[in-house]
Motif scaffolding. Sequence first.
Motif, PDB file in Angstrom:
ATOM      1  N   HIS A 147      13.105  11.930   8.592  1.00 51.61           N
ATOM      2  CA  HIS A 147      11.427  10.715   8.391  1.00 51.61           C
ATOM      3  C   HIS A 147      11.054   9.700   8.533  1.00 51.61           C
ATOM      4  CE1 HIS A 147      11.326  15.482   8.847  1.00 51.61           C
ATOM      5  NE2 HIS A 147      11.418  15.620   7.783  1.00 51.61           N
ATOM      6  N   ASN A 148      12.252   8.784   8.966  1.00 50.43           N
ATOM      7  CA  ASN A 148      11.957   8.361   8.581  1.00 50.43           C
ATOM      8  C   ASN A 148      12.763   6.603   9.538  1.00 50.43           C
ATOM      9  OD1 ASN A 148      11.488   5.130   7.540  1.00 50.43           O
ATOM     10  ND2 ASN A 148      11.404   5.225   5.665  1.00 50.43           N
ATOM     11  N   PRO A 149      11.937   6.466  10.333  1.00 49.40           N
ATOM     12  CA  PRO A 149      12.885   5.578  11.741  1.00 49.40           C
ATOM     13  C   PRO A 149      13.185   4.451  11.256  1.00 49.40           C
ATOM     14  CG  PRO A 149      10.504   5.059  12.062  1.00 49.40           C
ATOM     15  CD  PRO A 149      10.842   6.550  11.073  1.00 49.40           C
ATOM     16  N   SER A 150      12.358   4.071  10.081  1.00 56.41           N
ATOM     17  CA  SER A 150      13.173   2.359   9.792  1.00 56.41           C
ATOM     18  C   SER A 150      14.475   2.310   8.731  1.00 56.41           C
ATOM     19  CB  SER A 150      12.472   1.377   8.872  1.00 56.41           C
ATOM     20  OG  SER A 150      11.910   1.692   7.882  1.00 56.41           O
ATOM     21  N   SER A 151      14.884   4.383   8.187  1.00 50.89           N
ATOM     22  CA  SER A 151      15.926   3.877   6.959  1.00 50.89           C
ATOM     23  C   SER A 151      17.063   4.389   7.992  1.00 50.89           C
ATOM     24  CB  SER A 151      14.977   4.894   6.505  1.00 50.89           C
ATOM     25  OG  SER A 151      15.924   5.236   4.960  1.00 50.89           O
ATOM     26  N   SER A 188       1.003  -0.586  -0.133  1.00 46.57           N
ATOM     27  CA  SER A 188       0.081  -0.218   0.224  1.00 46.57           C
ATOM     28  C   SER A 188       1.144   1.181  -0.348  1.00 46.57           C
ATOM     29  CB  SER A 188      -0.706   0.008   1.402  1.00 46.57           C
ATOM     30  OG  SER A 188      -0.116   0.092   2.048  1.00 46.57           O
ATOM     31  N   GLU A 189       0.435   2.141  -0.418  1.00 42.30           N
ATOM     32  CA  GLU A 189       0.821   3.356  -0.112  1.00 42.30           C
ATOM     33  C   GLU A 189       1.952   3.995   1.513  1.00 42.30           C
ATOM     34  OE1 GLU A 189       0.146   8.134  -0.880  1.00 42.30           O
ATOM     35  OE2 GLU A 189      -0.865   7.204  -1.225  1.00 42.30           O
ATOM     36  N   GLU A 190       1.247   3.824   2.285  1.00 39.14           N
ATOM     37  CA  GLU A 190       1.526   3.241   3.931  1.00 39.14           C
ATOM     38  C   GLU A 190       2.500   2.753   3.746  1.00 39.14           C
ATOM     39  OE1 GLU A 190       2.211   4.984   6.850  1.00 39.14           O
ATOM     40  OE2 GLU A 190       0.911   6.041   5.420  1.00 39.14           O
ATOM     41  N   GLY A 191       2.460   1.293   3.543  1.00 43.75           N
ATOM     42  CA  GLY A 191       3.740   0.829   3.061  1.00 43.75           C
ATOM     43  C   GLY A 191       5.008   0.840   2.382  1.00 43.75           C
ATOM     44  N   LEU A 192       4.905   1.302   1.382  1.00 41.64           N
ATOM     45  CA  LEU A 192       5.610   2.018   0.760  1.00 41.64           C
ATOM     46  C   LEU A 192       6.577   3.057   1.264  1.00 41.64           C
ATOM     47  CD1 LEU A 192       4.338   2.288  -3.198  1.00 41.64           C
ATOM     48  CD2 LEU A 192       6.274   0.926  -2.629  1.00 41.64           C
ATOM     49  N   LYS A 193       5.706   4.009   2.222  1.00 43.60           N
ATOM     50  CA  LYS A 193       6.772   5.080   2.402  1.00 43.60           C
ATOM     51  C   LYS A 193       7.311   4.831   3.867  1.00 43.60           C
ATOM     52  CE  LYS A 193       3.063   8.973   1.656  1.00 43.60           C
ATOM     53  NZ  LYS A 193       1.855   9.238   2.451  1.00 43.60           N
ATOM     54  N   SER A 194       6.779   3.642   4.742  1.00 40.92           N
ATOM     55  CA  SER A 194       7.371   3.205   5.763  1.00 40.92           C
ATOM     56  C   SER A 194       8.903   1.775   5.191  1.00 40.92           C
ATOM     57  CB  SER A 194       6.428   2.312   6.272  1.00 40.92           C
ATOM     58  OG  SER A 194       5.433   0.787   5.835  1.00 40.92           O
ATOM     59  N   LEU A 195       9.065   1.694   4.243  1.00 44.07           N
ATOM     60  CA  LEU A 195      10.346   0.997   3.878  1.00 44.07           C
ATOM     61  C   LEU A 195      11.582   1.727   4.466  1.00 44.07           C
ATOM     62  CD1 LEU A 195       9.175   0.305  -0.016  1.00 44.07           C
ATOM     63  CD2 LEU A 195       9.239  -1.374   1.981  1.00 44.07           C
TER      64      LEU A 195
END
Length: 414
Positions: free
Chosen positions: A277-281, A51-58
């Motif tokens: 702004h991406n804690p997983s990156s 999903s769009e949200e899933g893409l952003k959280s990668l």
Amino acid sequence: MPYHSSWNIGLQLAAGGLALSILLYSSRNVLGSDAPKTIPSPLATLLPHLSEEGLKSLPYPPDALPGARDVDTPYGCMRVYEWGPEKGHKVLLIHGISTPSIALGKLAHNLVERGCRVMLFDLFGRGLSSSPVPSTTPFSSALYTSQISLVLQSSPLHWCPITLIGYSLGGAISADFTSYFPDLVSNLILIAPGGLIRTNHISWKSRLMYGSEGWIPESLIERIVGRRLWTGPEAARAVEPEPDLSQSTNKDRHGESKGGLRAKAVYQSSNHRLLPHNPSSTVGGVVDWQIQHHRGFVPAFISSIRHAPIHDQHTRWRIIGADMARRAQEGKEGMKEVHVVLGAKDPIIIAEELIADAKEVLGEEFVKFKTLADAGHDVAIERADEIAELVSDVLDGKGANAMILLHRRKRHRY
């Protein structure tokens, strides 16, 4: 500044030779089959199902950097980014063996703010670039040289001559490319580069594993390497460019091992965010994501260790030095110096060794060094602002004054 007619002719000849080299390399791999076998990247296998949200959280989302495009090549689809003023200095950045182009994103943004036009790309088998199958297409100088050419030709702008910046494996690839096509490179900036790594720092375990092609099952090697590259929640191992260093008994003047233990070779930036702004990156998060979702990542890593121009490249680097010496003697346009940025605490690219060896093969008058205090192998990630300042000085013609030689250790800042 306009170039002399001889400089333009040289560029045309170099460009023609580069195109021919790619044609020959491509035909060598394509003859007898429709195309080289490829391994798709997460761009094809994972992203269409999110999903769009899933893409952003990668850890590495598809919009991580501006100006994205996906370029179809005989070796698979490759991800390229290009942005900045169209008339600015053209700067091509090449990342290391394990972290894709997102690792150099901060440096690229900083250069754009200084008026540069930048281009980055994911090496085959990393990030969002597909991977040729290493058993039929080794990750050698020929493949990486071809990829650089494909990247340059994918731009709607004229991109030669270029300022070439390479980090770790990317540094080794950049120097190798320059040795073949010096007329296409106006400035060469190497950050903690491979290429001249002394082989006495390679452990017997690594020699056994990476030299066992054909008699130890490749699937077993991939599992072992995958486990060693896995960072997990604690600390990321340094995997640029050699995943295992010997337990050297050579000591520096501080009593520390010059070769370094693998336990010391950790990314200080493991938990550093590559995207604010991406804690997983994080560096570790991106490496682990590739292990999990890019089937070509570990095979590409292994093949690069085996075949890429990481070790024993003294002959190719001497060609660069000889070309600069010839230009200086004849008063011709072109690259006049190689600039090298090192981390004083890098346990993989040993600063003292690299400086001594680079001076010997390039010529002491044609290479300048900047050694950053308290920096390890992640110097390109952690010290992007200082490196951007150095690059700006080089492009403005002040590079020689901006570089600081290793023996002047007390002056580590600009």
